[in-house]
Write a protein that holds these residues in place. Structure first.
Motif, mmCIF file in Angstrom:
data_model
loop_
_atom_site.group_PDB
_atom_site.id
_atom_site.type_symbol
_atom_site.label_atom_id
_atom_site.label_comp_id
_atom_site.label_asym_id
_atom_site.label_seq_id
_atom_site.Cartn_x
_atom_site.Cartn_y
_atom_site.Cartn_z
ATOM 1 N N PRO A 43 75.033 58.890 40.173
ATOM 2 C CA PRO A 43 74.665 60.057 40.983
ATOM 3 C C PRO A 43 74.180 59.686 42.374
ATOM 4 C CG PRO A 43 73.850 60.313 38.747
ATOM 5 C CD PRO A 43 74.378 58.916 38.853
ATOM 6 N N GLN A 44 73.502 58.556 42.513
ATOM 7 C CA GLN A 44 73.059 58.124 43.836
ATOM 8 C C GLN A 44 74.256 57.717 44.699
ATOM 9 O OE1 GLN A 44 70.404 55.060 42.417
ATOM 10 N NE2 GLN A 44 68.592 56.216 43.036
ATOM 11 N N ILE A 45 75.178 56.963 44.117
ATOM 12 C CA ILE A 45 76.331 56.477 44.871
ATOM 13 C C ILE A 45 77.263 57.624 45.251
ATOM 14 C CG2 ILE A 45 78.404 55.035 44.775
ATOM 15 C CD1 ILE A 45 76.870 53.200 42.838
ATOM 16 N N ASP A 46 77.496 58.532 44.299
ATOM 17 C CA ASP A 46 78.522 59.554 44.478
ATOM 18 C C ASP A 46 78.058 60.788 45.242
ATOM 19 O OD1 ASP A 46 80.274 57.930 43.089
ATOM 20 O OD2 ASP A 46 79.878 58.860 41.151
ATOM 21 N N ASP A 47 76.753 60.947 45.425
ATOM 22 C CA ASP A 47 76.232 62.087 46.165
ATOM 23 C C ASP A 47 76.227 61.740 47.656
ATOM 24 O OD1 ASP A 47 74.879 64.154 47.333
ATOM 25 O OD2 ASP A 47 73.092 64.020 46.060
ATOM 26 N N PRO A 48 77.078 62.379 48.470
ATOM 27 C CA PRO A 48 77.155 62.035 49.891
ATOM 28 C C PRO A 48 75.822 62.198 50.618
ATOM 29 C CG PRO A 48 79.021 63.405 49.253
ATOM 30 C CD PRO A 48 78.069 63.415 48.089
ATOM 31 N N GLU A 49 74.986 63.110 50.158
ATOM 32 C CA GLU A 49 73.725 63.362 50.838
ATOM 33 C C GLU A 49 72.763 62.178 50.764
ATOM 34 O OE1 GLU A 49 72.897 66.054 52.773
ATOM 35 O OE2 GLU A 49 75.049 66.407 52.515
ATOM 36 N N ARG A 50 72.984 61.264 49.788
ATOM 37 C CA ARG A 50 72.079 60.124 49.653
ATOM 38 C C ARG A 50 72.431 58.984 50.610
ATOM 39 N NH1 ARG A 50 68.930 60.227 45.145
ATOM 40 N NH2 ARG A 50 67.724 58.775 46.430
ATOM 41 N N GLY A 51 73.672 58.963 51.091
ATOM 42 C CA GLY A 51 74.053 57.995 52.114
ATOM 43 C C GLY A 51 74.244 56.568 51.631
ATOM 44 N N PHE A 52 74.465 56.378 50.314
ATOM 45 C CA PHE A 52 74.631 55.023 49.791
ATOM 46 C C PHE A 52 76.060 54.508 49.933
ATOM 47 C CE2 PHE A 52 70.833 56.229 47.283
ATOM 48 C CZ PHE A 52 70.046 55.119 47.526
ATOM 49 N N SER A 53 77.029 55.404 50.013
ATOM 50 C CA SER A 53 78.430 54.997 49.904
ATOM 51 C C SER A 53 79.209 55.207 51.194
ATOM 52 C CB SER A 53 79.110 55.779 48.771
ATOM 53 O OG SER A 53 80.485 55.449 48.695
ATOM 54 N N PHE A 54 80.052 54.247 51.503
ATOM 55 C CA PHE A 54 80.952 54.365 52.645
ATOM 56 C C PHE A 54 82.179 55.184 52.287
ATOM 57 C CE2 PHE A 54 81.254 50.247 50.512
ATOM 58 C CZ PHE A 54 82.519 50.347 49.935
ATOM 59 N N ARG A 55 82.331 55.558 51.028
ATOM 60 C CA ARG A 55 83.501 56.327 50.590
ATOM 61 C C ARG A 55 83.332 57.824 50.845
ATOM 62 N NH1 ARG A 55 86.503 52.629 47.982
ATOM 63 N NH2 ARG A 55 85.428 50.930 46.892
ATOM 64 N N HIS A 56 82.113 58.260 51.066
ATOM 65 C CA HIS A 56 81.839 59.680 51.298
ATOM 66 C C HIS A 56 81.014 59.803 52.569
ATOM 67 C CE1 HIS A 56 82.976 60.033 47.064
ATOM 68 N NE2 HIS A 56 82.050 59.125 46.799
ATOM 69 N N ASP A 57 81.367 60.738 53.427
ATOM 70 C CA ASP A 57 80.603 60.906 54.653
ATOM 71 C C ASP A 57 79.340 61.719 54.368
ATOM 72 O OD1 ASP A 57 80.091 60.528 57.327
ATOM 73 O OD2 ASP A 57 81.067 62.399 57.930
ATOM 74 N N GLY A 58 78.233 61.223 54.881
ATOM 75 C CA GLY A 58 76.963 61.904 54.682
ATOM 76 C C GLY A 58 75.904 61.280 55.557
#
Length: 308
Positions: free
Chosen positions: A105-120
């Motif tokens: 959930p941390q990685i896949d939620d764009p609002e958390r900003g952990f992943s370069f795969r989703h803009d957030g």
């Protein structure tokens, strides 16, 4: 009720709980609750008088844990990082489990900003209620500091190039605010990468580890585990990258042998505090079913009878 759109698949679920050697009336610690996969299985093995204490910094994880605590009096959650483990007191736990992975959930939620795969938003804080986000830190961090963080925590050989690229971007277009902006800057500076690995992987890892002081907290928690564990208690740690695993491996190795202080040659050696150290890897079936488990390494050690 707290709902997560993003599902989390617990890594080494049964292996980790089995390694704890659950005593039904014992007290166990899930030092990183996450989404509670390990905690729920531990509770299944405890009797009515058994207890489980969990820690987590993430407000969303704490909210999920509070629901569990409301329905099960054997369980309690502390909204703290696991560096506070020692607050439980000396010889109070029969087993300590640390799952060091970032939850899905941390990685896949764009609002958390952990992943370069989703803009957030470029955040990456485990605890969004306090501390500085990556975006805030990047506004003023010196180039030399950026390079050092990327090199040390991301093991990125293009650290200097990435740091200079971030600085150029700040000067030309202002502060970096989103994950996509950072990923694009890194991609322009990292010219080669292992097949199948995004150029931004190492830099994102480095910034996440730094902004959350993950390695410092892990070191504190490992040391605290020696005080918290009762004789015969199990320390179980699951790590997901080489920096964490190296720290855990060295900690267990250091405390699983008698140590001679060469400055005091006639003094008795310090007694070892851990025994039966072993390593466990995910099965091929687990890796196929959950690709995020492929980098996991679980290390297990038992607390000796020696006094702290």
């Amino acid at each position: 009720m707290v709902q997560d759109t993003w599902q989390h698949q617990t890594v080494l679920l049964h292996e980790a709980v089995d390694a704890l050697g659950i005593q039904p009336d014992g007290h166990y610690v899930d030092a990183t609750f996450g989404r509670g996969g390990h905690s729920r299985l531990i509770l299944e093995k405890l009797s009515a008088s058994g207890r489980l204490t969990a820690f987590d910094k993430d407000p969303q994880a704490v909210a999920a844990a509070q629901e569990l605590a409301a329905s099960d009096g054997r369980f309690s959650i502390r909204h703290q990082g696991f560096c506070h483990l020692g607050e439980l007191g000396v010889s109070t736990a029969d087993g300590v489990l640390m799952d060091l992975g970032v939850s899905s959930p941390q990685i896949d939620d764009p609002e958390r900003g952990f992943s370069f795969r989703h803009d957030g938003p470029l955040d990456m804080r485990m605890d969004t209620t306090r501390g500085q986000s990556v975006a805030q830190w990047l506004e003023t961090a010196e180039v030399s500091t950026l390079a050092e963080v990327i090199r040390e925590y991301g093991e990125e050989r293009f650290a200097q190039q990435v740091a200079k690229a971030i600085d150029r971007r700040r000067q030309e277009r202002g502060p970096l605010r989103t994950t996509r902006e950072l990923a694009e800057v890194v991609a322009g500076a990292v010219k080669t990468r292992e097949p199948g690995k995004d150029p931004a992987t190492r830099t994102f890892q480095a910034f996440r580890i730094f902004i959350n002081a993950e390695l410092e907290e892990l070191q504190q928690a490992l040391e605290a585990s020696l005080h918290v564990l009762r004789p015969g208690g199990q320390l179980v740690v699951i790590s997901f990258h080489s920096l964490e695993d190296r720290m855990v491996k060295q900690f267990m190795a250091r405390h699983s042998r008698a140590v001679v202080d060469r400055r005091v040659p006639f003094a008795e050696p310090a007694e070892m505090q851990l025994v039966r150290v072993r390593r466990v890897m995910p099965s091929e079936a687990e890796v196929q079913g959950n690709p995020r488990s492929r980098s996991a390494v679980m290390r297990v050690a038992e607390r000796t009878e020696a006094p702290v």
